[in-house]
Design a protein around this motif. Structure first.
Motif, PDB file in Angstrom:
ATOM      1  N   ILE A   1       0.747  -1.256   0.060  1.00  0.00           N
ATOM      2  CA  ILE A   1      -0.128  -0.157   0.133  1.00  0.00           C
ATOM      3  C   ILE A   1       1.030   1.342   0.152  1.00  0.00           C
ATOM      4  O   ILE A   1       0.501   2.143  -0.955  1.00  0.00           O
ATOM      5  CB  ILE A   1      -0.804  -0.161   1.167  1.00  0.00           C
ATOM      6  N   LEU A   2       2.169   1.211   0.772  1.00  0.00           N
ATOM      7  CA  LEU A   2       2.982   3.037   0.638  1.00  0.00           C
ATOM      8  C   LEU A   2       3.519   2.988  -0.553  1.00  0.00           C
ATOM      9  O   LEU A   2       3.189   3.525  -0.884  1.00  0.00           O
ATOM     10  CB  LEU A   2       4.449   2.097   1.721  1.00  0.00           C
ATOM     11  N   GLU A   3       3.782   1.701  -1.679  1.00  0.00           N
ATOM     12  CA  GLU A   3       4.612   1.835  -2.457  1.00  0.00           C
ATOM     13  C   GLU A   3       3.625   2.888  -3.461  1.00  0.00           C
ATOM     14  O   GLU A   3       3.703   3.319  -4.643  1.00  0.00           O
ATOM     15  CB  GLU A   3       4.816  -0.056  -3.302  1.00  0.00           C
TER      16      GLU A   3
ATOM     17  N   GLU B   1       5.158  -1.620  12.625  1.00  0.00           N
ATOM     18  CA  GLU B   1       6.675  -0.149  12.394  1.00  0.00           C
ATOM     19  C   GLU B   1       6.039   0.366  10.821  1.00  0.00           C
ATOM     20  O   GLU B   1       6.221   1.164  10.418  1.00  0.00           O
ATOM     21  CB  GLU B   1       7.952  -0.320  12.581  1.00  0.00           C
ATOM     22  N   ASP B   2       5.727  -0.858  10.110  1.00  0.00           N
ATOM     23  CA  ASP B   2       5.058  -1.042   9.067  1.00  0.00           C
ATOM     24  C   ASP B   2       3.791   0.206   7.946  1.00  0.00           C
ATOM     25  O   ASP B   2       3.853   1.184   8.078  1.00  0.00           O
ATOM     26  CB  ASP B   2       5.271  -2.278   8.052  1.00  0.00           C
ATOM     27  N   LEU B   3       3.200  -0.229   9.742  1.00  0.00           N
ATOM     28  CA  LEU B   3       1.713   0.563   9.330  1.00  0.00           C
ATOM     29  C   LEU B   3       2.158   2.630   9.756  1.00  0.00           C
ATOM     30  O   LEU B   3       1.386   3.387   9.446  1.00  0.00           O
ATOM     31  CB  LEU B   3       0.862   0.097  10.691  1.00  0.00           C
ATOM     32  N   GLU B   4       2.860   1.897  10.822  1.00  0.00           N
ATOM     33  CA  GLU B   4       3.394   3.859  11.600  1.00  0.00           C
ATOM     34  C   GLU B   4       3.944   4.497  10.618  1.00  0.00           C
ATOM     35  O   GLU B   4       4.075   5.782  10.281  1.00  0.00           O
ATOM     36  CB  GLU B   4       4.833   3.634  12.376  1.00  0.00           C
ATOM     37  N   SER B   5       4.700   3.559   9.681  1.00  0.00           N
ATOM     38  CA  SER B   5       6.016   4.363   7.961  1.00  0.00           C
ATOM     39  C   SER B   5       4.532   4.761   7.384  1.00  0.00           C
ATOM     40  O   SER B   5       4.448   5.827   6.469  1.00  0.00           O
ATOM     41  CB  SER B   5       6.333   3.252   7.721  1.00  0.00           C
ATOM     42  N   LEU B   6       3.444   4.015   6.920  1.00  0.00           N
ATOM     43  CA  LEU B   6       2.307   4.119   6.300  1.00  0.00           C
ATOM     44  C   LEU B   6       1.539   5.383   6.617  1.00  0.00           C
ATOM     45  O   LEU B   6       1.242   6.310   5.831  1.00  0.00           O
ATOM     46  CB  LEU B   6       1.579   2.787   5.919  1.00  0.00           C
ATOM     47  N   ILE B   7       1.094   5.818   8.321  1.00  0.00           N
ATOM     48  CA  ILE B   7       0.420   6.922   8.149  1.00  0.00           C
ATOM     49  C   ILE B   7       1.410   7.388   8.234  1.00  0.00           C
ATOM     50  O   ILE B   7       1.329   8.655   8.020  1.00  0.00           O
ATOM     51  CB  ILE B   7       0.517   6.340  10.210  1.00  0.00           C
ATOM     52  N   GLU B   8       2.261   8.054   8.315  1.00  0.00           N
ATOM     53  CA  GLU B   8       3.513   9.219   8.370  1.00  0.00           C
ATOM     54  C   GLU B   8       3.921   9.319   6.652  1.00  0.00           C
ATOM     55  O   GLU B   8       3.691  11.043   5.950  1.00  0.00           O
ATOM     56  CB  GLU B   8       5.207   8.754   8.512  1.00  0.00           C
ATOM     57  N   LYS B   9       3.753   8.522   5.985  1.00  0.00           N
ATOM     58  CA  LYS B   9       3.665   8.580   4.511  1.00  0.00           C
ATOM     59  C   LYS B   9       2.026   9.246   4.256  1.00  0.00           C
ATOM     60  O   LYS B   9       2.759  10.449   2.747  1.00  0.00           O
ATOM     61  CB  LYS B   9       3.593   7.330   3.494  1.00  0.00           C
TER      62      LYS B   9
ATOM     63  N   LEU C   1      -5.585   8.063   7.755  1.00  0.00           N
ATOM     64  CA  LEU C   1      -6.072   6.794   7.382  1.00  0.00           C
ATOM     65  C   LEU C   1      -6.971   6.390   8.467  1.00  0.00           C
ATOM     66  O   LEU C   1      -7.055   6.918   9.564  1.00  0.00           O
ATOM     67  CB  LEU C   1      -4.179   6.390   7.783  1.00  0.00           C
ATOM     68  N   ILE C   2      -7.942   5.395   7.667  1.00  0.00           N
ATOM     69  CA  ILE C   2      -8.964   4.994   8.726  1.00  0.00           C
ATOM     70  C   ILE C   2      -8.659   3.453   8.267  1.00  0.00           C
ATOM     71  O   ILE C   2      -8.093   2.469   7.471  1.00  0.00           O
ATOM     72  CB  ILE C   2     -10.382   5.903   7.761  1.00  0.00           C
ATOM     73  N   LEU C   3      -8.814   3.429  10.066  1.00  0.00           N
ATOM     74  CA  LEU C   3      -8.877   1.173  10.525  1.00  0.00           C
ATOM     75  C   LEU C   3      -9.977   1.161   9.954  1.00  0.00           C
ATOM     76  O   LEU C   3     -10.959   2.018  11.137  1.00  0.00           O
ATOM     77  CB  LEU C   3      -7.755   1.110  11.117  1.00  0.00           C
TER      78      LEU C   3
ATOM     79  N   LEU D   1      -5.262   6.049  17.944  1.00  0.00           N
ATOM     80  CA  LEU D   1      -4.799   7.365  17.929  1.00  0.00           C
ATOM     81  C   LEU D   1      -3.346   7.458  18.390  1.00  0.00           C
ATOM     82  O   LEU D   1      -3.133   8.894  18.236  1.00  0.00           O
ATOM     83  CB  LEU D   1      -6.235   7.666  18.961  1.00  0.00           C
ATOM     84  N   ALA D   2      -3.377   7.862  19.499  1.00  0.00           N
ATOM     85  CA  ALA D   2      -1.913   7.876  19.249  1.00  0.00           C
ATOM     86  C   ALA D   2      -0.746   7.668  18.888  1.00  0.00           C
ATOM     87  O   ALA D   2       0.187   8.090  18.732  1.00  0.00           O
ATOM     88  CB  ALA D   2      -1.021   7.379  21.481  1.00  0.00           C
ATOM     89  N   ARG D   3      -0.762   6.591  17.874  1.00  0.00           N
ATOM     90  CA  ARG D   3      -0.196   6.493  16.495  1.00  0.00           C
ATOM     91  C   ARG D   3      -0.451   6.645  15.286  1.00  0.00           C
ATOM     92  O   ARG D   3      -0.098   6.967  14.232  1.00  0.00           O
ATOM     93  CB  ARG D   3      -0.064   4.669  16.377  1.00  0.00           C
ATOM     94  N   GLY D   4      -1.958   7.454  15.564  1.00  0.00           N
ATOM     95  CA  GLY D   4      -1.775   9.002  14.241  1.00  0.00           C
ATOM     96  C   GLY D   4      -2.986   8.282  13.712  1.00  0.00           C
ATOM     97  O   GLY D   4      -2.952   9.397  12.313  1.00  0.00           O
ATOM     98  N   ILE D   5      -3.928   7.542  13.925  1.00  0.00           N
ATOM     99  CA  ILE D   5      -4.650   7.217  12.798  1.00  0.00           C
ATOM    100  C   ILE D   5      -5.627   8.412  13.217  1.00  0.00           C
ATOM    101  O   ILE D   5      -5.897   8.707  14.348  1.00  0.00           O
ATOM    102  CB  ILE D   5      -5.139   5.645  13.249  1.00  0.00           C
ATOM    103  N   ASP D   6      -6.747   8.461  11.874  1.00  0.00           N
ATOM    104  CA  ASP D   6      -7.240   9.394  11.528  1.00  0.00           C
ATOM    105  C   ASP D   6      -8.728   9.682  11.657  1.00  0.00           C
ATOM    106  O   ASP D   6      -9.232  10.266  11.686  1.00  0.00           O
ATOM    107  CB  ASP D   6      -7.249  10.065   9.915  1.00  0.00           C
ATOM    108  N   GLY D   7      -9.260   8.017  11.743  1.00  0.00           N
ATOM    109  CA  GLY D   7     -10.130   7.557  12.118  1.00  0.00           C
ATOM    110  C   GLY D   7     -10.530   6.277  12.407  1.00  0.00           C
ATOM    111  O   GLY D   7      -9.779   5.415  11.880  1.00  0.00           O
ATOM    112  N   PHE D   8     -11.836   5.746  12.559  1.00  0.00           N
ATOM    113  CA  PHE D   8     -12.003   4.351  12.660  1.00  0.00           C
ATOM    114  C   PHE D   8     -13.658   4.146  11.344  1.00  0.00           C
ATOM    115  O   PHE D   8     -14.708   4.659  11.361  1.00  0.00           O
ATOM    116  CB  PHE D   8     -12.262   3.669  13.552  1.00  0.00           C
TER     117      PHE D   8
END
Length: 584
Positions: A52-54, A98-106, A114-116, A213-220
């Motif tokens: 997904i990040l790619e 860590e992959d998810l956190e990289s995806l959030i950052e990108k 990004l919504i889970l 939410l503490a890891r930067g997710i924007d919603g659910f």
């Protein structure tokens, strides 16, 4: 000109804020990614977070604001992620935290949110909570719905406490040998229902939201909301009430099928709304406390229209930002009339509470794809419809370029709904065809994966029809879609404009215009006959030239081409977006 059945003028005003003041999600474009089928980065045949990040630049390029990922939490994959064994860990085949956190950052670097997928109704039977509940741990004993069952007066044998049926067929009760009780599962046997009458369950699930939410997710996106509560035990009988059989069993004759019962005790109970309001309070408090962007809730609820309106809030409490509007997805098909299309637009706009946004959902991972349901010839028409209505648009990955359902044989089927059927009937239940891999290019497995075998087969020809080919073409479904999303972002008519509709015998036209900016006219010729339209006759004040801004691939018109407002021929199955450029 086609027979004019009626003219409807709907002066629908969106929230009274300027386009520049809108929050990121308001009037936004949301994109559902089914991670398992989007892009495989490591060659194991399964899509993943790094894949997904790619491709996140692609998602930005097609005009999205929010990206919703179908479940990625740790899971035994009995229902491909909807059976969660740990809400705070990523399923290893998808990657790591860590992959998810990289995806959030990108995502954030691209201006995407990004919504889970939050699956609160049930866990996996492999979740630690369930294992402790089975063991009668004092804290977890009542985390799930347990019952001794009842003794059959004739046979003397123990049987389930009610006739409730699982969404996946057969009894919704399963005997647990260790605990010597039945547990409730409204979905698969490996998906025991949580007990939301236990306040500890309510608080622990709120803590799951706070964790992400503490890891930067924007919603659910909240799954299966109507199933959160069931009727409580009848104090006089000590058991649960049976649900009545539907009045007309000819529509669902199989007594083992979920549709055979009227679910008055297991679906859409009044308590579900308070839980949604509590979750909204959690995300709103987070925004205030940490001064973040708005965190949004998207709710999945196949329920009554009145319940969907209530999902927005009750006048005292705020609820879902986006209670998914499934009316069109459930009730429109390739036999629907233009009046049907217009009805569902007006039905939502006329009845939703003040100060909220409409939303439109035409496809997802549980329903056949747009191009398969409505016919490939209507693929652009349906995207024109979706992208030119007031409010929020939700697109399932692949439908932006007209992807159709893939063929999946009985031998290749993995969907539990299909696997619970048989080789003769599995296609009636299977959701695999709409989950087949994304078609990126003309290389092996359509560029989805380098594996020799993918989790589902690609299922269709992709050598000449894929994203890469459509990006290179002079015109394509994908380029039309990108034109439409660009209009939504740039033109006040599509963010602030009213919806004024004219319905013909099998065509629909509507006008979008805001207080400032150009007027746009949309035509959807849903039928199989060409029609010639005179806009001055239809709207009473249109004359001069119209510019083609976007149209179906087979329309024969080019963007920028001018057409006469008094004699436009709309081809069968074609959609058009026209801009008024001059008045006589």
């Amino acid at each position: 000109m086609g027979k004019l059945l009626g003219i409807f003028l709907i002066a629908f005003a969106l929230c009274q804020v300027s386009h520049s003041e809108r929050d990121w999600w308001e009037n936004g474009n949301f994109y559902q990614i089914y991670p398992r089928s989007f892009k495989d980065s490591n060659g194991d045949g399964i899509g993943d977070l790094n894949g997904i990040l790619e491709k996140l630049d692609y998602v930005k390029d097609i005009g999205m604001d929010g990206v919703w990922l179908s479940p990625i939490f740790q899971s035994p994959m009995a229902d491909f992620g909807y059976d969660i064994s740990d809400y705070t860990k990523v399923q290893p085949e998808y990657g790591t935290t860590e992959d998810l956190e990289s995806l959030i950052e990108k995502a954030h670097s691209l201006g995407l949110h990004l919504i889970l997928d939050f699956v609160p109704n049930h866990t996996s039977d492999e979740h630690e909570w369930f294992q402790r509940s089975v063991a009668n741990d004092s804290y977890y004993r009542d985390f799930y719905i347990w019952h001794d069952g009842v003794i059959n007066a004739t046979t003397g044998e123990r049987q389930p406490p009610s006739n409730w049926i699982s969404q996946f067929r057969y009894s919704a009760w399963e005997w647990n040998e260790q605990r010597q009780q039945y547990y409730l599962h409204q979905f698969g046997i490996k998906q025991p229902d949580l007990n939301y009458r236990n306040p500890n369950v309510v608080e622990d699930m709120k803590n799951v939201l706070r964790f992400w939410l503490a890891r930067g997710i924007d919603g659910f996106r909240i799954d299966a909301v109507p199933f959160l509560f069931e009727a409580d035990v009848d104090p006089t009988t000590g058991t649960y009430p049976d649900e009545p059989v539907i009045a007309d069993t000819s529509s669902c004759p199989d007594p083992d099928d979920w549709c055979h019962l009227n679910h008055i005790y297991t679906n859409s109970l009044p308590e579900i709304f308070d839980i949604v309001y509590q979750w909204r309070e959690v995300v709103d408090q987070w925004k205030l406390e940490y001064d973040t962007d708005t965190k949004v809730l998207l709710t999945e609820a196949y329920t009554s229209f009145e319940n969907l309106m209530r999902m927005y809030g009750d006048g005292v409490h705020n609820g879902s930002n986006i209670p998914f509007n499934f009316e069109m997805m459930a009730d429109l098909n390739n036999q629907s009339t233009a009046s049907d299309y217009d009805y569902y637009v007006r039905h939502w706009l006329d009845n939703m509470p003040e100060g909220v946004y409409a939303n439109w959902v035409l496809g997802n991972h549980d329903n056949p794809r747009l191009a398969s349901r409505f016919g490939a010839q209507r693929a652009d028409l349906m995207n024109i419809f979706l992208q030119t209505l007031p409010g929020i648009a939700v697109t399932y990955n692949g439908e932006e370029y007209g992807l159709e359902d893939g063929y999946v044989s009985w031998e290749d089927s993995v969907d539990p709904q299909a696997c619970n059927a048989d080789p003769d009937t599995y296609q009636k239940y299977s959701r695999d065809p709409e989950r087949t891999p994304f078609l990126w290019d003309n290389t092996k497995n359509a560029g989805f994966s380098t594996a020799n075998r993918t989790w589902l087969p690609v299922g269709q020809s992709y050598e000449s029809n894929n994203v890469q080919a459509q990006e290179a073409a002079e015109n394509s479904h994908l380029k039309i879609f990108k034109k439409l999303t660009g209009l939504r972002k740039s033109e006040p008519a599509f963010s602030d404009g009213d919806y004024e509709s004219v319905v013909g015998d099998n065509w629909l036209s509507y006008r979008r215009q805001a207080a400032t900016g150009d007027a746009y006219y949309i035509i959807l010729n849903i039928g199989n006959q060409n029609v010639t339209l005179n806009f001055n006759e239809l709207y009473g004040y249109v004359s001069g030239k119209l510019e083609v801004v976007a149209s179906s691939l087979q329309s024969g018109l080019e963007n920028g081409q001018q057409v006469d407002s008094d004699s436009l021929e709309a081809k069968a199955y074609n959609g058009y977006v026209l801009r008024l450029i001059s008045e006589a």
